[in-house]
Design a protein around this motif. Structure first.
Motif, PDB file in Angstrom:
ATOM      1  N   GLU A  87       0.837  -1.395  -0.063  1.00  0.00           N
ATOM      2  CA  GLU A  87       0.038  -0.061  -0.082  1.00  0.00           C
ATOM      3  C   GLU A  87       0.835   1.174   0.038  1.00  0.00           C
ATOM      4  N   TYR A 105      -7.875   7.371  -9.556  1.00  0.00           N
ATOM      5  CA  TYR A 105      -9.181   7.242  -9.041  1.00  0.00           C
ATOM      6  C   TYR A 105     -10.247   8.298  -9.243  1.00  0.00           C
ATOM      7  N   HIS A 191     -16.627   9.474   6.081  1.00  0.00           N
ATOM      8  CA  HIS A 191     -17.239   7.771   6.078  1.00  0.00           C
ATOM      9  C   HIS A 191     -18.622   7.532   6.498  1.00  0.00           C
ATOM     10  N   PRO A 196     -14.688   8.503   0.508  1.00  0.00           N
ATOM     11  CA  PRO A 196     -13.165   8.484   0.814  1.00  0.00           C
ATOM     12  C   PRO A 196     -12.377   9.935   1.056  1.00  0.00           C
ATOM     13  N   GLN A 213      -3.530   3.916  10.004  1.00  0.00           N
ATOM     14  CA  GLN A 213      -4.862   3.054  10.483  1.00  0.00           C
ATOM     15  C   GLN A 213      -5.643   3.676  11.457  1.00  0.00           C
ATOM     16  N   ASN A 216      -7.553   6.443   9.879  1.00  0.00           N
ATOM     17  CA  ASN A 216      -8.469   5.577   8.689  1.00  0.00           C
ATOM     18  C   ASN A 216      -8.546   6.338   7.603  1.00  0.00           C
ATOM     19  N   ASP A 218      -8.089   7.073   3.713  1.00  0.00           N
ATOM     20  CA  ASP A 218      -7.970   6.198   2.737  1.00  0.00           C
ATOM     21  C   ASP A 218      -7.031   6.477   1.733  1.00  0.00           C
ATOM     22  N   GLY A 238      -2.131   4.258   0.090  1.00  0.00           N
ATOM     23  CA  GLY A 238      -3.435   4.034  -0.364  1.00  0.00           C
ATOM     24  C   GLY A 238      -4.058   2.750   0.399  1.00  0.00           C
ATOM     25  N   LYS A 239      -5.403   2.695   0.696  1.00  0.00           N
ATOM     26  CA  LYS A 239      -5.746   1.384   1.048  1.00  0.00           C
ATOM     27  C   LYS A 239      -5.913   0.362  -0.266  1.00  0.00           C
ATOM     28  N   GLU A 241      -7.959  -1.849  -1.203  1.00  0.00           N
ATOM     29  CA  GLU A 241      -9.223  -1.708  -2.092  1.00  0.00           C
ATOM     30  C   GLU A 241      -9.425  -0.802  -3.068  1.00  0.00           C
ATOM     31  N   PHE A 242      -8.825   0.398  -2.768  1.00  0.00           N
ATOM     32  CA  PHE A 242      -8.936   1.512  -3.651  1.00  0.00           C
ATOM     33  C   PHE A 242      -7.872   1.378  -4.652  1.00  0.00           C
TER      34      PHE A 242
END
Lengths: 406, 150
Positions: A87, A105, A191, A196, A213, A216, A218, A238-239, A241-242
């Protein structure tokens, strides 16, 4: 453990010099910080003993260079407490990181009529990439207002979030005013709407321990050169999932698994976003800067910096005709000010002759200047190697400004 | 301090506080904007021409002491001069502030107070902004022009 500034200063060779006959007082750390000897040595060692391209050769040097480059990535992961090393994407700096997210994105997810939300405190690098995106897509860039102290108005922030908002992008700490934004709370709010959030951490990481973390976030983006590392290297966190769902930003070598003229299969994270030979010595230098920062007890660093800023704020307030711009309750590292009747550039020139380096101008944050009705400010910005005696030198020089300008 | 005093001479500080020709000219023949994005100096220059002669010249705007005093002195000096004389004076002024002036300061007259600028390379653009704007206004065929330095 008490913070020993005299000892720390010995780590920064550049600080020990005279400018225009006076000891250098470097108060332009928000523009770029100085580099400790260990960073300079790590980069020199790389070129003298390891230099080779990464992720390619089977030969000894290339393996060594790859190991050092990837080791630096692991250091960054631990530095910001990212869950996974993939990440952590190496970029040129904060600016490139934000552009990457806006172009990759943003272009994928922002459509006509959508909204991108930023604040009135942002640096141009967190305005213009979104403007480009919004212009292209027919989307709307919306701005959370700031109050007279230079703080984001949180009630307005909540009101501006809606189902058209596709991303929120906020500075962690304002480069122009020093305001520390309540980003953890603001991320949680976004959120709740399923939006995001990208945090521009360029001015955050040099002054505080960042835990992506815990925040939180993104996306969290920052530069090496503002946190005692070299220029030309930065980080996009970046997380997964993104990052996974995002198309590549640039095409080229290293970001592919296989290429035919018909189809290219992109590489895994983080390499999908690292086209071309990267800034290897930059990554290694940044890793060395992180090692250096690990030596400190950050509670005592933060306490030292807070005390220095409060001393500086009190000290300059006795200078006649001086007005602080940006008086947020939570601030880090920055004193922005104007002196009535004297343009900041003239202040800068007079201070320079005393050996004092400050920034004068709009600090790449023209909307902030417009908000406060000034064309520019003078900005003294601090790092943990600055001392109260340097603040005293600054104040004396500001008296001189008033003396020259009567 | 002496170099600073040479830069910020009393004359310059006076012009900064009380600039000459600091006004708009209604029905100006030329109106030109000069902008330095690096420091935010921003002026608008107005020119009234009679054939080749600068009949009236004025400015408004804001910026540092050097840029404002330079605009003030420039408008004072150029009133009544021909376009060609204005161009020549700019050349001489430019050699002065960049430290390349060979020969005497005689023809500089009032402009000589800017000699201290040459010790401050970062401030040359401040001193020449109004002049670049003037030059652009005179050379252009348009009534309105914009100059951006940096």
């Amino acid at each position: 453990m008490l913070f020993d500034v005299e000892r720390v200063r010995k780590d920064f060779p550049i600080l020990n010099q005279r400018v225009h006959g006076n000891p250098l007082v470097y108060l332009d750390n928000a523009a770029t910080s100085q580099k400790p000897r260990v960073v300079l040595e790590a980069m020199k060692r790389y070129y003298e003993t390891v230099n080779s391209n990464v992720h390619r050769g089977v030969h000894y040097l290339s393996e060594q260079a790859t190991a050092d480059y990837e080791h630096a990535r692991t250091k960054v992961q631990r530095f910001i407490n990212a869950p996974h090393v993939h990440e952590v994407v190496f970029v040129r700096g904060t600016t490139e990181g934000i552009n990457l997210v806006a172009q990759s994105y943003g272009r994928k997810n922002v459509e006509k009529g959508d909204e991108v939300l930023i604040s009135g405190l942002e640096h141009h690098s967190n305005i213009v990439p979104w403007q480009i995106l919004c212009d292209e897509k027919g989307a709307r860039l919306r701005i959370v207002p700031i109050n007279d102290s230079g703080e984001i108005v949180l009630e307005e922030y909540e009101k501006l979030l809606n189902n058209k908002t596709k991303i929120v992008s906020l500075g962690h700490v304002s480069n122009a005013l020093g305001t520390v934004n309540p980003i953890k709370r603001m991320i949680a709010t976004a959120h709740r709407f399923g939006i995001p959030v990208l945090i521009d951490g360029a001015q955050g990481v040099p002054h505080m321990k960042v835990d992506v973390q815990d925040l939180n976030a993104d996306f969290y983006v920052f530069s090496g050169h503002k946190m005692f590392g070299p220029t030309g290297i930065g980080i996009l966190y970046g997380k997964t999932e993104f990052l996974d769902a995002m198309p590549p930003f640039q095409g080229g070598g290293d970001m592919i698994k296989s290429v035919t003229f018909e189809k290219t299969v992109y590489n895994d994270l983080p390499y999908k976003f690292e086209a071309g030979t990267p800034n290897i010595e930059g990554a290694i230098g940044m890793g060395a800067a992180i090692d250096y920062l690990h030596e400190f007890d950050w509670n005592s660093v933060s306490a030292y910096e807070a005390d220095l800023l409060s001393y500086a704020t009190d000290s300059v307030s006795v200078v006649k005709k001086l007005r602080l711009v940006g008086t947020a309750a939570e601030k880090a590292g920055v004193l922005s000010f104007v002196i009535d009747g004297v343009h900041p550039h003239d202040v800068g020139t007079i201070l320079d002759r005393e050996g004092i380096a400050i920034r004068t101008g709009h600090h790449c944050a023209q909307p902030v200047m417009q908000r406060f009705g000034v064309p520019a400010t003078a900005r003294a910005s601090f790092a943990f190697y600055n001392m109260k005696s340097e603040v005293d030198t600054l104040v004396k020089a500001l008296y001189k400004v008033n003396e020259v300008f009567g | 301090m002496s170099e600073l005093r040479a830069l910020y001479q009393e004359v310059i500080l006076d012009h900064n506080k009380h600039p000459n020709n600091f006004r708009k000219i209604e029905n100006a023949d030329r109106e030109a904007e000069g902008y330095n994005p690096f420091c935010g100096d921003h002026y608008t220059l107005f020119l009234k021409l009679n054939e080749e002669v600068i009949e009236d010249i004025s400015f408004i705007g804001s910026g540092c002491a050097i840029s404002k005093a330079s605009a003030s002195v420039m408008t004072t000096v150029l009133k009544g001069k021909t376009k060609e004389e204005a161009g020549r004076l700019f050349e001489t002024f430019h050699t002065l502030v960049t430290g390349h002036l060979n020969g005497s300061m005689d023809e500089l007259g009032k402009l000589a107070v800017f000699s201290g600028v040459s010790e401050f390379p970062a401030r040359v653009k401040c001193a020449t902004l109004a002049w670049h704007t003037m030059q652009n206004a005179l050379k252009s065929k348009e009534a309105k022009t914009t100059v951006t330095t940096e």
